[in-house]
Scaffold this motif. Structure first.
Motif, short mmCIF file in Angstrom:
data_model
loop_
_atom_site.label_atom_id
_atom_site.label_comp_id
_atom_site.label_asym_id
_atom_site.label_seq_id
_atom_site.Cartn_x
_atom_site.Cartn_y
_atom_site.Cartn_z
N ILE A 48 0.86 -1.19 0.00
CA ILE A 48 0.00 0.00 0.00
C ILE A 48 0.90 1.23 0.00
CG2 ILE A 48 -1.79 1.26 1.25
CD1 ILE A 48 -2.70 -1.38 2.46
N ASP A 51 -1.41 7.43 1.40
CA ASP A 51 -2.09 7.67 2.67
C ASP A 51 -2.51 6.36 3.32
OD1 ASP A 51 -1.92 10.43 2.13
OD2 ASP A 51 -3.80 10.38 1.00
N LEU A 52 -2.08 6.16 4.57
CA LEU A 52 -2.36 4.92 5.29
C LEU A 52 -2.25 5.17 6.78
CD1 LEU A 52 -2.69 1.78 5.43
CD2 LEU A 52 -0.19 1.66 5.28
N THR A 58 -7.76 -0.47 9.23
CA THR A 58 -6.77 0.06 8.30
C THR A 58 -7.45 1.13 7.45
OG1 THR A 58 -5.57 -2.03 8.24
CG2 THR A 58 -5.16 -0.48 6.44
N VAL A 60 -7.42 4.22 4.65
CA VAL A 60 -6.74 4.73 3.46
C VAL A 60 -7.56 5.89 2.92
CG1 VAL A 60 -5.68 2.52 2.87
CG2 VAL A 60 -7.96 3.08 1.98
N THR A 64 -4.72 6.81 -2.17
CA THR A 64 -3.88 5.65 -1.91
C THR A 64 -3.85 4.73 -3.13
OG1 THR A 64 -4.55 5.80 0.41
CG2 THR A 64 -3.47 3.77 -0.29
N TYR A 66 -2.29 0.81 -4.81
CA TYR A 66 -2.03 -0.56 -4.38
C TYR A 66 -1.21 -1.29 -5.44
CZ TYR A 66 -5.78 1.05 -1.48
OH TYR A 66 -6.53 1.83 -0.64
N LYS A 98 -6.39 1.59 -7.65
CA LYS A 98 -6.97 2.27 -6.50
C LYS A 98 -8.35 1.71 -6.23
CE LYS A 98 -8.37 6.50 -7.20
NZ LYS A 98 -8.44 7.93 -7.56
N LEU A 127 -10.10 -2.75 4.23
CA LEU A 127 -9.65 -1.37 4.16
C LEU A 127 -10.84 -0.44 4.31
CD1 LEU A 127 -7.41 -1.87 1.00
CD2 LEU A 127 -6.62 -1.81 3.37
N LEU A 129 -11.93 3.23 3.48
CA LEU A 129 -11.54 4.42 2.72
C LEU A 129 -12.20 5.65 3.33
CD1 LEU A 129 -11.01 4.74 -1.03
CD2 LEU A 129 -12.32 6.49 0.12
N VAL A 208 -5.25 10.37 7.41
CA VAL A 208 -4.91 9.95 6.05
C VAL A 208 -4.79 11.17 5.13
CG1 VAL A 208 -5.74 7.58 6.21
CG2 VAL A 208 -7.33 9.39 5.57
#
Length: 218
Positions: A48, A51-52, A58, A60, A64, A66, A98, A127, A129, A208
Motif C-alpha cells: 500500500i 495515505d495509510l 486500516t 486509506v 492511496t 495498491y 486504487k 480497508l 476508505l 490519512v
C-alpha cells in the motif's frame, strides 16, 4: 499401455527409470526421466503506497494506490488476480490501482497461479476508505463579543481550537494569523497580549491527510 500415477509422490525431485523388451526378448538400455512434483502455490504480497493509517481498522484515502507482487518457488508465477469487495475479478497487469472513491469499507482479495495451475488461497485485506476531512471549530477561554462578523476579546482571553473526524480521526490542527504566522500547528491556547485586529484562518488534517477547507475568524 497404461498410465503411471504420481499423485502419491511427495513434493520434490523424482526420477522415472524405464526400459522395454521386444517380442524376442531383446532388452533396451535403461532410460531415465527426471521430473519435479510441485504442489506449492505462489505467495502474493500487497503493498500500500500513499495515505495509510493503521488504527482500530486500516484507513486509506482515495489517493492511496495498491501494488501486488508474487513469487513462486519452482515454475514461476503465471497470473495474479484481485477483487475489490463484490466487483468483477481483475487480472493484475503490474500497474498500481486504487479503490472506488466513495468513503466505505472494502475487502481487497488477491491471489496467484503458477505455471502448472497451483492456485494460492485468497488473501484478503479489509480497508476503510476515508475521503472526508475533519471539522474544526474555535472557542474562547473567557469573555468575547461578536458583532457584524468581527469578534472582540480582552487581552486576557485566549483562542482555542477543537477538531472532530468521524473516520480515521484528526491528526493535527493548523492556523495562520495575518502574514506573520503561516501554517502553524496548534498545540496550546493562543494569546493576544498586544491587541490589534487579526485575520485568523484555521483547519484540520486527518490521519490519512484529508485537509479541511480553511475557516476564517476576524
Amino acid at each position: 499401455m497404461g498410465e503411471i500415477s504420481v499423485s502419491e509422490l511427495r513434493e520434490g525431485p523424482h526420477s522415472l527409470f524405464y526400459k522395454a523388451y521386444d517380442r524376442v526378448g531383446n532388452l533396451e538400455e535403461k532410460n531415465e526421466y527426471s521430473f519435479y512434483i510441485d504442489r506449492t502455490p505462489p505467495e502474493t504480497v500487497l503493498t500500500i503506497e500513499g495515505d495509510l493509517f493503521n488504527g482500530s481498522q486500516t484507513y486509506v484515502s482515495d489517493r492511496t494506490r495498491y501494488r501486488l507482487s508474487s513469487s513462486d518457488n519452482k515454475t514461476g508465477v503465471k497470473t495474479i488476480k484481485y477483487q475489490i469487495s463484490d466487483d468483477v475479478v481483475q487480472i493484475y497487469n503490474n500497474e498500481m490501482f486504487k479503490l472506488p472513491s466513495k468513503s466505505d469499507s472494502y475487502a481487497l482479495s488477491y491471489w496467484s497461479f503458477d505455471n502448472i495451475s497451483n492456485e494460492e488461497t485468497k488473501n484478503t485485506s479489509l480497508l476503510l476508505l476515508d475521503n472526508q476531512s475533519p471539522t474544526t471549530i474555535h472557542s474562547f477561554t473567557d469573555r468575547q463579543f461578536t458583532q457584524r462578523g468581527i469578534t472582540w476579546i480582552p487581552s486576557s482571553t485566549k483562542l482555542s481550537f477543537t477538531s472532530t473526524d468521524d473516520l480515521s480521526g484528526t491528526n493535527y490542527i493548523s492556523y495562520s494569523i495575518d502574514n506573520d504566522l503561516q501554517n502553524v500547528r496548534f498545540t496550546d491556547n493562543i494569546e493576544f497580549p498586544n491587541g490589534g485586529k487579526f485575520n485568523i484562518k484555521y483547519w484540520g488534517t486527518d490521519l490519512v491527510n484529508n485537509v479541511e477547507s480553511q475557516n476564517s475568524l476576524i
